[in-house]
Design a protein around this motif. Sequence first.
Motif, PDB file in Angstrom:
ATOM      1  N   ASN A  36       1.610   4.485  -3.640  1.00 58.58           N
ATOM      2  CA  ASN A  36       0.887   5.467  -3.059  1.00 58.58           C
ATOM      3  C   ASN A  36       2.139   6.142  -3.384  1.00 58.58           C
ATOM      4  O   ASN A  36       2.253   7.375  -4.129  1.00 58.58           O
ATOM      5  CB  ASN A  36       0.086   5.216  -2.298  1.00 58.58           C
ATOM      6  CG  ASN A  36      -1.437   5.234  -2.131  1.00 58.58           C
ATOM      7  OD1 ASN A  36      -2.160   6.002  -1.986  1.00 58.58           O
ATOM      8  ND2 ASN A  36      -1.358   3.944  -1.187  1.00 58.58           N
ATOM      9  N   TRP A  38      -4.893   4.520   1.811  1.00 53.79           N
ATOM     10  CA  TRP A  38      -3.646   5.476   2.022  1.00 53.79           C
ATOM     11  C   TRP A  38      -4.075   6.413   0.664  1.00 53.79           C
ATOM     12  O   TRP A  38      -3.123   7.980   1.356  1.00 53.79           O
ATOM     13  CB  TRP A  38      -1.924   4.867   1.246  1.00 53.79           C
ATOM     14  CG  TRP A  38      -1.631   3.715   2.341  1.00 53.79           C
ATOM     15  CD1 TRP A  38      -1.601   2.445   2.496  1.00 53.79           C
ATOM     16  CD2 TRP A  38      -0.222   4.102   3.540  1.00 53.79           C
ATOM     17  NE1 TRP A  38      -0.596   2.379   4.172  1.00 53.79           N
ATOM     18  CE2 TRP A  38      -0.073   3.246   4.747  1.00 53.79           C
ATOM     19  CE3 TRP A  38      -0.664   5.430   4.381  1.00 53.79           C
ATOM     20  CZ2 TRP A  38       0.749   2.929   5.478  1.00 53.79           C
ATOM     21  CZ3 TRP A  38       0.528   5.684   5.201  1.00 53.79           C
ATOM     22  CH2 TRP A  38       0.674   3.828   6.065  1.00 53.79           C
ATOM     23  N   ILE A  72      -4.672   9.999   2.060  1.00 51.66           N
ATOM     24  CA  ILE A  72      -3.109  11.477   2.610  1.00 51.66           C
ATOM     25  C   ILE A  72      -3.698  11.842   0.752  1.00 51.66           C
ATOM     26  O   ILE A  72      -3.295  12.736   1.146  1.00 51.66           O
ATOM     27  CB  ILE A  72      -1.571  10.759   2.757  1.00 51.66           C
ATOM     28  CG1 ILE A  72      -2.464   9.583   3.712  1.00 51.66           C
ATOM     29  CG2 ILE A  72      -1.114  11.359   2.815  1.00 51.66           C
ATOM     30  CD1 ILE A  72      -2.508  10.640   5.264  1.00 51.66           C
ATOM     31  N   ALA A 123      -4.316  -0.859  -1.073  1.00 56.60           N
ATOM     32  CA  ALA A 123      -3.572   0.828  -1.313  1.00 56.60           C
ATOM     33  C   ALA A 123      -4.216   2.262  -0.478  1.00 56.60           C
ATOM     34  O   ALA A 123      -4.220   3.259  -0.861  1.00 56.60           O
ATOM     35  CB  ALA A 123      -3.530   1.150  -2.715  1.00 56.60           C
ATOM     36  N   GLY A 143       1.090  -0.896  -0.124  1.00 55.22           N
ATOM     37  CA  GLY A 143      -0.393  -0.282  -0.448  1.00 55.22           C
ATOM     38  C   GLY A 143       1.115   1.186   0.077  1.00 55.22           C
ATOM     39  O   GLY A 143       0.601   2.336  -0.722  1.00 55.22           O
ATOM     40  N   ILE A 144       2.221   1.301   1.188  1.00 51.43           N
ATOM     41  CA  ILE A 144       2.600   2.264   0.670  1.00 51.43           C
ATOM     42  C   ILE A 144       3.763   2.054  -0.847  1.00 51.43           C
ATOM     43  O   ILE A 144       3.303   4.138  -0.354  1.00 51.43           O
ATOM     44  CB  ILE A 144       4.111   2.388   1.977  1.00 51.43           C
ATOM     45  CG1 ILE A 144       3.564   2.244   3.662  1.00 51.43           C
ATOM     46  CG2 ILE A 144       4.997   3.283   2.027  1.00 51.43           C
ATOM     47  CD1 ILE A 144       4.275   1.413   4.141  1.00 51.43           C
ATOM     48  N   LEU A 146       2.998  11.216   4.169  1.00 48.52           N
ATOM     49  CA  LEU A 146       3.425   9.972   3.472  1.00 48.52           C
ATOM     50  C   LEU A 146       4.078   9.113   4.663  1.00 48.52           C
ATOM     51  O   LEU A 146       3.690   8.434   5.654  1.00 48.52           O
ATOM     52  CB  LEU A 146       3.913   9.088   2.594  1.00 48.52           C
ATOM     53  CG  LEU A 146       2.634   9.241   1.389  1.00 48.52           C
ATOM     54  CD1 LEU A 146       3.370   9.312   0.018  1.00 48.52           C
ATOM     55  CD2 LEU A 146       1.286   8.883   1.869  1.00 48.52           C
ATOM     56  N   THR A 193       2.187  10.029   8.313  1.00 51.28           N
ATOM     57  CA  THR A 193       1.342   8.779   8.733  1.00 51.28           C
ATOM     58  C   THR A 193       1.910   7.251   9.087  1.00 51.28           C
ATOM     59  O   THR A 193       1.423   6.916   9.991  1.00 51.28           O
ATOM     60  CB  THR A 193       0.558   8.258   7.304  1.00 51.28           C
ATOM     61  OG1 THR A 193      -0.019  10.293   7.327  1.00 51.28           O
ATOM     62  CG2 THR A 193      -0.674   7.872   7.604  1.00 51.28           C
ATOM     63  N   ILE A 194       2.756   7.416   8.437  1.00 48.67           N
ATOM     64  CA  ILE A 194       3.828   5.702   8.795  1.00 48.67           C
ATOM     65  C   ILE A 194       3.776   5.905  10.331  1.00 48.67           C
ATOM     66  O   ILE A 194       3.658   4.985  10.550  1.00 48.67           O
ATOM     67  CB  ILE A 194       5.109   5.430   7.323  1.00 48.67           C
ATOM     68  CG1 ILE A 194       4.107   5.340   6.375  1.00 48.67           C
ATOM     69  CG2 ILE A 194       5.464   4.315   7.532  1.00 48.67           C
ATOM     70  CD1 ILE A 194       4.577   5.801   4.992  1.00 48.67           C
TER      71      ILE A 194
END
Length: 427
Positions: A142, A399, A402, A396, A138-139, A185, A188-189
Amino acid sequence: MTVICLFLLLFLFMFLGVPIAISLGLSGALSILMFSQDSLSSLAIKLFETSDSYTFLAIPFFLLSGAFMTTGGVAQRLIDFANACVGHIRGGLAIAAVLACMLFAALSGSSPATVAAVGSIAVAGMVRSGYPREFGAGIICNAGTLGILIPPSIVMVVYSAATETSVGKLFMAGVIPGILLGLALMVTIYIVARIKKLPAQPRASFAQWLTCARRAFWGLLLLVIILGGIYSGMFTPTEAAAVAAVYSAFIALFVYKDMRIKDCPKVLLESGRLTIMLLFIIANAMLFAHVLTTEQIPQQITQWVMSEGLTPIGFLIMVNIVLLVAGSFMEPSAIILILAPIFFPIAMKLGIDPIHLGIVMVVNMEIGLVHPPVGLNLFVTSAVTGLTLGQTIRAALPWLMILLLFLVLVTYVPFISLALPEWLGMP
């Protein structure tokens, strides 16, 4: 009648499953043949003329540069450098993956290339360290969209050609938004990692950091060459792309030595295939846009918008809605080529800066790369992680929120896009 026929044919071909490039070209050609005075032989000339742009020459060079960088092991060195910088933070491997995407985006100009290069290495490393595979997928899916926001960007080159705006100024306008999205990002992580208690790596010593920086130096230098060369006036963005391609080949073959001379034909063939595919889409989209321009559709829409008293805020809302819908079904370059000539004159009448409009359109294209049914990053991420397409979409989508919040911020705070070009005094 021409416009009605044009769009009816486009949607009919797409509904029948005809590839988007052919749908655009066929609908444009048939509309010209049925409603225009042009002869059949003029179609070939128009198809050539619409794509005969010096600016478009940058696309194959940036693709070739990215191919050499990907094959030549630059991505691995960038990931090692990113891990040495932030790997010790909670969730550091994931944060490092975003940082690596930002760095590679500054070299390749392509989102799918960024996902493929960084994702194939970073996700495997995260899984080995105890991260869920879906989390990493997912990271990367994005963060890979930064490939078209952080300069150089192929999509920005296409927008520049469609609207005759400065590529160099667009590149500079993408720097601050790209950094802000990457930081958003990362933050958020970090928050998610604290909640889920994701692992952190041992802190790299200064000697280890210096070693990783030295190994990544030649790859990072390309960013300085591209942007420094453009801004200093040493070469145009198209010439910068050619320099990047030659430099990338030299680094991969003679400095890092991850490639051999006999590997070059394969890299050239792969980048050539991607170039032909992209330029075929562009040529057909330009033919479609030519019909719209010939029928003066942009001018008519501009007059209607102005007569309805639409405000800049209302217009930008409309732009985002149209682009988000279009991004669900079409490739970014085709969307830019069709809609930019329509939105551009309206934005100028409403006093919206064309560079700001370009960044808004690019961020919308980022979102289109991540959401179904045709989000290209989803397919690339699925391929490099081994997850099914359904699993990749579920990984995905959280995320993606964001990116949507960031779109609102960029749309209504033009300072984010325009600050750096204005500060540098770019005309």
